[in-house]
Design an enzyme around this catalytic site. Structure first.
Site, PDB file in Angstrom:
ATOM      1  N   HIS A   1      64.056  22.420  23.551  1.00 26.62           N
ATOM      2  CA  HIS A   1      64.573  22.865  22.248  1.00 26.62           C
ATOM      3  C   HIS A   1      63.711  22.355  21.102  1.00 26.62           C
ATOM      4  O   HIS A   1      64.214  21.954  20.057  1.00 26.62           O
ATOM      5  CB  HIS A   1      66.033  22.448  22.068  1.00 26.62           C
ATOM      6  CG  HIS A   1      66.923  23.591  21.673  1.00 26.62           C
ATOM      7  ND1 HIS A   1      67.299  23.847  20.384  1.00 26.62           N
ATOM      8  CD2 HIS A   1      67.497  24.566  22.421  1.00 26.62           C
ATOM      9  CE1 HIS A   1      68.075  24.914  20.340  1.00 26.62           C
ATOM     10  NE2 HIS A   1      68.209  25.372  21.567  1.00 26.62           N
TER      11      HIS A   1
ATOM     12  N   TYR B   1      70.641  18.695  23.859  1.00 25.31           N
ATOM     13  CA  TYR B   1      69.249  18.787  23.438  1.00 25.31           C
ATOM     14  C   TYR B   1      68.766  17.480  22.829  1.00 25.31           C
ATOM     15  O   TYR B   1      69.350  16.982  21.865  1.00 25.31           O
ATOM     16  CB  TYR B   1      69.062  19.920  22.425  1.00 25.31           C
ATOM     17  CG  TYR B   1      69.554  21.256  22.911  1.00 25.31           C
ATOM     18  CD1 TYR B   1      69.082  21.790  24.105  1.00 25.31           C
ATOM     19  CD2 TYR B   1      70.490  21.979  22.193  1.00 25.31           C
ATOM     20  CE1 TYR B   1      69.527  23.014  24.565  1.00 25.31           C
ATOM     21  CE2 TYR B   1      70.941  23.211  22.646  1.00 25.31           C
ATOM     22  CZ  TYR B   1      70.455  23.713  23.827  1.00 25.31           C
ATOM     23  OH  TYR B   1      70.898  24.933  24.277  1.00 25.31           O
TER      24      TYR B   1
END
Length: 399
Positions: A207, A157
């Site tokens: 994210h 992420y």
């Protein structure tokens, strides 16, 4: 109809493979036992305490048939409602009650809902790499296994392979540079399409690592690469920006895994600002609210893509499967396949066959739970460093 009284409620916390998992067991006077998933891995012990100290006393000697009434009672009993601890605790009980009801009916849970709407649900798995070559290797492996939907990340992420300009003194955390990340993601999808064409559906999870303007720019830049969806492009407290994004980009948007309050999704759905809802079933309170959420989404053309991380029990995965097989607007299921210890602990765990998950044809939810084995793997606390995401200047950003 003869009452089926609740005689015991118990919560188990176990850590068979990196994550703390929470399972709720409900026993009844008819001799039928149900199990549900209540996993909130970062705070498992408070969930266990709520189940055993607060929900159990109000559930004992109540009729397990009355799932709707019991769910409403559990939700309002504390007066203050929602939140991951309370919702997961309620979910564990709620799933166990549905498990009991389907076992009494001697049918798989999806049949109790009303039967199939599809033959199977498509699944997507995760491919990651610190380099594009490593990512290609992992994508190739999933394609060979039959997956046609693959989530791709370059450096996890926000990216972790960055040469960032940072202060001399640094606070602890996992650093990333949003500007470099955006460039890398666009280049990643360009490379993926050049290598694989458009026969594979690719997805990506932001994210929440971007500012609203950066999120809009990324969605627009990714349009030529035809993503299946772009997930969690904004944190929940900035989702009002999705109105601007929807008006300026055709990239499909998915969000919702952090939601636990209906007010977080209602406006997004009725105004058609998202394409896929990604709620985590135990996080919103279990099967009972999930069915209602799905019905709302169906009326407004929003599809279902339940959250399916590694930090949920195979019971929760099976619940997602039953919902997916029944719900007409269930489109796809995220899956992270369990290790051998988890499979041993949870008999009949869901498996993926050439990119599809098929109906479960055992009574109830259809997944067993070895309580004795679970006790051999006690809870373990770790700091979850990935939640300490920081920008190059050291400031915390949503994880």
């Amino acid at each position: 109809m003869k009452p089926n009284l609740i005689t015991n409620v118990e919560a188990f916390v176990t850590n068979p493979q990196r994550h703390n998992l929470v399972v709720v067991k409900v026993e009844t006077s008819e001799g039928v036992t149900g199990y549900g998933c209540a996993t909130f891995q970062q705070r498992p012990l408070p969930v266990q305490m709520v189940v055993e100290e607060y929900l159990k006393p109000i559930l004992l000697n109540r009729d397990a048939h009355d799932i709707e009434d019991l769910w409403q009672m559990m939700m309002v009993n504390s007066y203050w409602r929602n939140g991951p601890i309370l919702n997961n605790a309620i979910s564990g009980v709620d799933m166990a009650l549905w498990d009991i009801k389907a076992k009494l009916a001697n049918m798989p849970l999806y049949q109790l809902f009303g039967g199939k709407s599809k033959s199977a649900i498509a699944a997507y798995a995760h491919a990651d790499g610190l380099t594009i070559e490593e990512l290609f290797t992992n994508v190739d492996h999933l394609i060979q296994r039959g997956f046609k939907h693959i989530r791709c990340q370059l450096g996890l992420y926000g990216g972790k392979n960055h040469d960032m300009h940072m202060p001399a003194t640094r606070l602890d955390g996992e650093y990333y540079d949003p500007d470099i990340y955006i460039q890398d993601v666009v280049q990643m999808f360009k490379a993926l399409r050049e290598k694989y064409g458009y026969g594979i559906h690719f997805l990506h999870d932001v994210h929440e690592r971007l500012s609203p303007n950066q999120a809009l720019q990324l969605a627009k830049d990714l349009e030529p690469y035809k993503l299946f969806f772009l997930e969690d492009i904004l944190p929940p407290n900035q989702n009002e920006w999705l109105a601007q994004l929807r008006s300026q980009s055709t990239t499909p948007i998915a969000t919702g895994e952090l939601f636990n309050n209906p007010m977080e999704w209602k406006d997004l759905i009725i105004n058609r600002r998202i394409d896929y809802i990604r709620c985590h079933v135990s996080q919103i309170g279990g099967i009972t609210p999930a069915l209602k959420l799905a019905a709302l989404c169906d009326a407004f053309g929003v599809q279902i893509a339940w959250h399916g991380p590694s930090d949920m029990t195979p019971i929760g995965v099976a619940v997602n499967t039953h919902l997916n097989i029944h719900l007409h607007n269930a489109a796809i299921q995220e899956v992270q396949e369990p290790g051998e210890t988890i499979k041993e602990m949870f008999k009949h765990s869901v498996e993926v066959e050439k990119g599809y998950i098929y109906p479960i044809d055992r009574p109830g939810i259809g997944v067993g739970f070895d309580e004795a084995l679970a006790k051999e793997y006690p809870v373990k606390y770790r700091k979850h460093e990935w939640t300490q995401s920081r920008l190059p200047n050291g400031s915390i950003h949503t994880p």
